[in-house]
Write a protein that holds these residues in place. Structure first.
Motif, PDB file in Angstrom:
ATOM      1  N   GLY A 130       0.816  -1.210   0.000  1.00  0.00           N
ATOM      2  CA  GLY A 130       0.000   0.000   0.000  1.00  0.00           C
ATOM      3  C   GLY A 130       0.848   1.258   0.000  1.00  0.00           C
ATOM      4  O   GLY A 130       0.392   2.333   0.415  1.00  0.00           O
ATOM      5  N   PHE A 131       2.090   1.149  -0.472  1.00  0.00           N
ATOM      6  CA  PHE A 131       3.037   2.270  -0.464  1.00  0.00           C
ATOM      7  C   PHE A 131       2.462   3.513  -1.142  1.00  0.00           C
ATOM      8  O   PHE A 131       2.622   4.634  -0.653  1.00  0.00           O
ATOM      9  CB  PHE A 131       4.330   1.831  -1.164  1.00  0.00           C
ATOM     10  N   SER A 132       1.800   3.310  -2.278  1.00  0.00           N
ATOM     11  CA  SER A 132       1.274   4.454  -3.045  1.00  0.00           C
ATOM     12  C   SER A 132       0.127   5.160  -2.332  1.00  0.00           C
ATOM     13  O   SER A 132      -0.249   6.273  -2.719  1.00  0.00           O
ATOM     14  CB  SER A 132       0.803   3.993  -4.434  1.00  0.00           C
ATOM     15  N   MET A 133      -0.430   4.532  -1.308  1.00  0.00           N
ATOM     16  CA  MET A 133      -1.563   5.113  -0.588  1.00  0.00           C
ATOM     17  C   MET A 133      -1.145   5.842   0.685  1.00  0.00           C
ATOM     18  O   MET A 133      -2.002   6.332   1.424  1.00  0.00           O
ATOM     19  CB  MET A 133      -2.580   4.012  -0.240  1.00  0.00           C
ATOM     20  N   ILE A 134       0.152   5.930   0.947  1.00  0.00           N
ATOM     21  CA  ILE A 134       0.618   6.711   2.100  1.00  0.00           C
ATOM     22  C   ILE A 134       0.298   8.180   1.823  1.00  0.00           C
ATOM     23  O   ILE A 134       0.735   8.726   0.800  1.00  0.00           O
ATOM     24  CB  ILE A 134       2.132   6.533   2.318  1.00  0.00           C
ATOM     25  N   PRO A 135      -0.466   8.843   2.673  1.00  0.00           N
ATOM     26  CA  PRO A 135      -0.947  10.202   2.384  1.00  0.00           C
ATOM     27  C   PRO A 135       0.179  11.201   2.142  1.00  0.00           C
ATOM     28  O   PRO A 135       0.112  12.013   1.228  1.00  0.00           O
ATOM     29  CB  PRO A 135      -1.754  10.580   3.634  1.00  0.00           C
ATOM     30  N   ASN A 136       1.215  11.155   2.984  1.00  0.00           N
ATOM     31  CA  ASN A 136       2.349  12.068   2.820  1.00  0.00           C
ATOM     32  C   ASN A 136       3.604  11.347   3.288  1.00  0.00           C
ATOM     33  O   ASN A 136       3.889  11.286   4.481  1.00  0.00           O
ATOM     34  CB  ASN A 136       2.122  13.355   3.623  1.00  0.00           C
ATOM     35  N   LEU A 137       4.343  10.809   2.334  1.00  0.00           N
ATOM     36  CA  LEU A 137       5.504   9.979   2.651  1.00  0.00           C
ATOM     37  C   LEU A 137       6.556  10.768   3.431  1.00  0.00           C
ATOM     38  O   LEU A 137       7.120  10.273   4.409  1.00  0.00           O
ATOM     39  CB  LEU A 137       6.106   9.416   1.368  1.00  0.00           C
ATOM     40  N   ASP A 138       6.820  11.990   2.998  1.00  0.00           N
ATOM     41  CA  ASP A 138       7.842  12.796   3.669  1.00  0.00           C
ATOM     42  C   ASP A 138       7.474  13.056   5.130  1.00  0.00           C
ATOM     43  O   ASP A 138       8.342  13.020   6.014  1.00  0.00           O
ATOM     44  CB  ASP A 138       8.041  14.122   2.936  1.00  0.00           C
ATOM     45  N   ASN A 139       6.192  13.325   5.379  1.00  0.00           N
ATOM     46  CA  ASN A 139       5.755  13.564   6.758  1.00  0.00           C
ATOM     47  C   ASN A 139       5.910  12.313   7.619  1.00  0.00           C
ATOM     48  O   ASN A 139       6.301  12.401   8.791  1.00  0.00           O
ATOM     49  CB  ASN A 139       4.292  14.020   6.785  1.00  0.00           C
ATOM     50  N   LEU A 140       5.599  11.148   7.027  1.00  0.00           N
ATOM     51  CA  LEU A 140       5.724   9.897   7.772  1.00  0.00           C
ATOM     52  C   LEU A 140       7.183   9.641   8.127  1.00  0.00           C
ATOM     53  O   LEU A 140       7.504   9.264   9.266  1.00  0.00           O
ATOM     54  CB  LEU A 140       5.165   8.732   6.956  1.00  0.00           C
ATOM     55  N   ILE A 141       8.075   9.830   7.164  1.00  0.00           N
ATOM     56  CA  ILE A 141       9.507   9.629   7.424  1.00  0.00           C
ATOM     57  C   ILE A 141       9.990  10.590   8.513  1.00  0.00           C
ATOM     58  O   ILE A 141      10.691  10.174   9.449  1.00  0.00           O
ATOM     59  CB  ILE A 141      10.313   9.828   6.129  1.00  0.00           C
ATOM     60  N   LYS A 142       9.604  11.869   8.413  1.00  0.00           N
ATOM     61  CA  LYS A 142      10.045  12.860   9.402  1.00  0.00           C
ATOM     62  C   LYS A 142       9.520  12.530  10.796  1.00  0.00           C
ATOM     63  O   LYS A 142      10.243  12.631  11.797  1.00  0.00           O
ATOM     64  CB  LYS A 142       9.591  14.256   9.000  1.00  0.00           C
TER      65      LYS A 142
END
Length: 295
Positions: free
Chosen positions: A68-80
């Motif tokens: 479901g990688f493409s469905m992560i709402p904001n990847l940069d925010n999750l990483i941060k």
């Protein structure tokens, strides 16, 4: 000693493993689903739960592969968010990357084949990642357990439509499902999940019958020709590393042999990857290869 955490986040479970610099497993843990396409909150809590059990001050990076990688709402925010919480580098990839890099060899192009409930192929050539197929069950999923069973279902429907006698395998399958008419079979196929249909592959392949052999060979040819086409598309002329993965490829009688027989007859140059590691090991390899050189 520096360590890394690798996480294989799937729709059923989330597996995390703590590795040292030599790739030795130190600890592992599992939580529930981390598929962001199903539930963002549940996926995040599963990730956090795994990291909480494995984290320590000497963890220099966390490598995460997520379905479901493409469905992560904001990847940069999750990483941060994760980096701020755990004070280490965090890298997140599609889940396929972990499986791919678990078979990685820096000296050879790689073609990575998954034949399970569904089917998909990946290539890794000169560090360039490409995917082929994997269109899903609505497109038939040829080369998979689902595609195999649906092919048998279609034969049954055609025979029932034309009032022809079913063979032993087909009769046994419909009896197993408590179905007798074409309408009942159609209704069943539309009603149940693709995983349930794919699961019938094991029932069918338990039969020793030429019909089953023919159907397995048909799926093998689909897989083998796909490998041949990927090698051609990528311009691979010399040896490449071939990884064959997935429950259908591993368990269906003679399926893998038929795939290799085709490639051998076509004189396609490959080296079969026999050192099968869990997909989660790919996170360790990605850490070693990452620009940050955490180790």
């Amino acid at each position: 000693m520096n360590k890394i955490i690798s996480i294989d986040g799937g729709g059923t479970k989330t597996l995390g493993v703590l590795y040292n610099t030599s790739g030795e497993e130190l600890k592992r843990t599992t939580k529930g689903s981390s598929n962001f396409a199903v539930s963002i909150d549940d996926a995040y809590q599963s990730l956090k739960g795994v990291i909480d059990e494995l984290i320590s001050k000497d963890v220099t990076s966390i490598q995460i592969g997520l379905s479901g990688f493409s469905m992560i709402p904001n990847l940069d925010n999750l990483i941060k968010t994760l980096e701020d919480l755990y004070h280490t580098h965090v890298y997140i990839y599609p889940d396929a990357y972990l499986g791919l890099y678990s078979a990685y060899d820096p000296l050879l192009p790689l073609i990575y084949v998954v034949g399970g409930t569904g089917s998909i192929l990946y290539s890794l050539v000169d560090n360039e990642f490409n995917r082929y197929g994997g269109y899903g069950h609505l497109f038939g999923d040829p080369g998979s357990a689902y595609g195999f069973v649906m092919d048998v279902f279609l034969d049954c429907l055609k025979k029932l439509d034309n009032h022809r006698k079913l063979n032993k395998v087909q009769t046994g399958l419909l009896k197993h499902l408590n179905l007798t008419t074409n309408q009942e079979l159609i209704g069943y196929a539309h009603k149940v999940k693709k995983q349930e249909i794919a699961g019938l592959a094991r029932f069918i392949t338990n039969y020793t019958h030429t019909y089953v052999d023919q159907k397995i060979k048909k799926q093998a040819m689909i897989i083998a020709k796909s490998i041949e086409q990927v090698a051609k598309t990528q311009g691979i002329q010399n040896n490449f590393l071939l990884a064959l993965r997935g429950g259908f490829l591993e368990s269906a009688p003679k399926l893998k042999d038929e795939v290799l027989n085709y490639l051998n007859k076509k004189e396609i140059k490959y080296i079969l990857n026999r050192d099968i590691k869990e997909a989660v090991y790919g996170g360790y390899m990605l850490s070693k290869l990452s620009k940050g050189k955490e180790f």
